[in-house]
Design a protein around this motif. Sequence first.
Motif, PDB file in Angstrom:
ATOM      1  N   HIS A 259       8.515   2.665   2.659  1.00 38.38           N
ATOM      2  CA  HIS A 259       8.026   2.296   3.988  1.00 38.38           C
ATOM      3  C   HIS A 259       7.251   3.456   4.611  1.00 38.38           C
ATOM      4  CE1 HIS A 259       8.433   1.600   8.396  1.00 38.38           C
ATOM      5  NE2 HIS A 259       8.148   0.370   8.036  1.00 38.38           N
TER       6      HIS A 259
ATOM      7  N   GLU B  93       3.846   3.859   2.750  1.00 35.32           N
ATOM      8  CA  GLU B  93       2.887   2.787   2.991  1.00 35.32           C
ATOM      9  C   GLU B  93       2.410   2.783   4.438  1.00 35.32           C
ATOM     10  OE1 GLU B  93       4.546  -0.849   1.491  1.00 35.32           O
ATOM     11  OE2 GLU B  93       4.244  -0.219  -0.599  1.00 35.32           O
ATOM     12  N   GLN B  94       3.280   3.173   5.363  1.00 38.57           N
ATOM     13  CA  GLN B  94       2.843   3.297   6.751  1.00 38.57           C
ATOM     14  C   GLN B  94       1.814   4.413   6.897  1.00 38.57           C
ATOM     15  OE1 GLN B  94       3.895   1.650   9.903  1.00 38.57           O
ATOM     16  NE2 GLN B  94       4.211   0.121   8.287  1.00 38.57           N
ATOM     17  N   SER B  95       2.002   5.469   6.126  1.00 37.80           N
ATOM     18  CA  SER B  95       1.097   6.615   6.202  1.00 37.80           C
ATOM     19  C   SER B  95      -0.243   6.329   5.534  1.00 37.80           C
ATOM     20  CB  SER B  95       1.738   7.839   5.544  1.00 37.80           C
ATOM     21  OG  SER B  95       0.832   8.915   5.462  1.00 37.80           O
ATOM     22  N   LEU B  96      -0.219   5.655   4.376  1.00 44.47           N
ATOM     23  CA  LEU B  96      -1.439   5.462   3.590  1.00 44.47           C
ATOM     24  C   LEU B  96      -2.123   4.124   3.842  1.00 44.47           C
ATOM     25  CD1 LEU B  96      -0.204   6.915   0.169  1.00 44.47           C
ATOM     26  CD2 LEU B  96      -1.503   8.077   1.970  1.00 44.47           C
ATOM     27  N   GLY B  97      -1.409   3.165   4.388  1.00 43.37           N
ATOM     28  CA  GLY B  97      -1.998   1.862   4.662  1.00 43.37           C
ATOM     29  C   GLY B  97      -2.288   1.042   3.421  1.00 43.37           C
ATOM     30  N   ARG B  98      -1.531   1.264   2.344  1.00 44.52           N
ATOM     31  CA  ARG B  98      -1.693   0.525   1.092  1.00 44.52           C
ATOM     32  C   ARG B  98      -0.384   0.577   0.325  1.00 44.52           C
ATOM     33  NH1 ARG B  98      -1.413   4.342  -2.630  1.00 44.52           N
ATOM     34  NH2 ARG B  98      -2.421   6.397  -2.340  1.00 44.52           N
TER      35      ARG B  98
ATOM     36  N   SER C 111       7.992  -5.157   3.366  1.00 38.45           N
ATOM     37  CA  SER C 111       7.063  -6.079   4.024  1.00 38.45           C
ATOM     38  C   SER C 111       7.780  -6.971   5.020  1.00 38.45           C
ATOM     39  CB  SER C 111       6.352  -6.946   2.966  1.00 38.45           C
ATOM     40  OG  SER C 111       5.540  -6.159   2.126  1.00 38.45           O
TER      41      SER C 111
ATOM     42  N   ASP D 229       8.680  -5.067   8.150  1.00 35.35           N
ATOM     43  CA  ASP D 229       7.534  -4.885   9.037  1.00 35.35           C
ATOM     44  C   ASP D 229       7.191  -6.175   9.772  1.00 35.35           C
ATOM     45  OD1 ASP D 229       7.383  -2.283   8.235  1.00 35.35           O
ATOM     46  OD2 ASP D 229       5.772  -2.617   6.778  1.00 35.35           O
TER      47      ASP D 229
END
Length: 230
Positions: free
Chosen positions: A102, A105-110, A227, A230
């Motif tokens: 998490h 993915e929040q940091s990289l956006g992918r 996912s 979120d």
Amino acid sequence: MYTAQGKINQQEVLRQYLPMVRRQALGLKTRLPANIELDDLIQAGSIGLLDAMTRYDLSVGATFATFASQRIRGAMIDELRTRDWVPRSVRRNARAVEDAMHRVEQSLGRPAKEREVAAAMGLSLVEYQKVLDDTNGSQMLPFDDIDEEHSESSSSRLQTPFAELLNERNRANLTRAIDALPPRERLLLALCHHEKLNLREIGVVLEVSESRVCQLHAQAIARLHVSMRD
């Protein structure tokens, strides 16, 4: 299968359906940790078969084979449920993977790559993949086993990663989360939970080892949890 009096011939049923018990136990065993014994699943399934013989009602419309199959599998799932077969350390590691994924993915956006999640956890890639191997056993029960939570034969909730995902409110979100998975992980879930292939068969399709299938499966489930969170 019936006597002259119209009753189920128990000896004939046992002869005909005990092989079904073994087949179902073998199919379920491929999705469970090594510490779960095949004989224990067969014993539980046999009890389910005996229960089916006492409960079957011809007037309900379902064939005995269908009814017995549901009871057999339900009894095996109940056996797993009573054992609390997933150690606390495994659950804790599964949550750690999800938390690290998490953050990445929040940091990289992918979608996070394995090395990135491993680094976020302070682990080497090999150590991270070992964590995936260990956590995967708690995730391999198929969708239809989860659905049995709502059947007459189930008395309590089986705690698996899919349990909270498969209610009516979450199905649309779950579908979107699956569509967003990396292609190989999306295919793996389809092969495992819809086509009902075992680890070896999935490995042949994906051209990877059974161990790698376990790792990718665990990672896919972690992505779904992130996912849905979120």
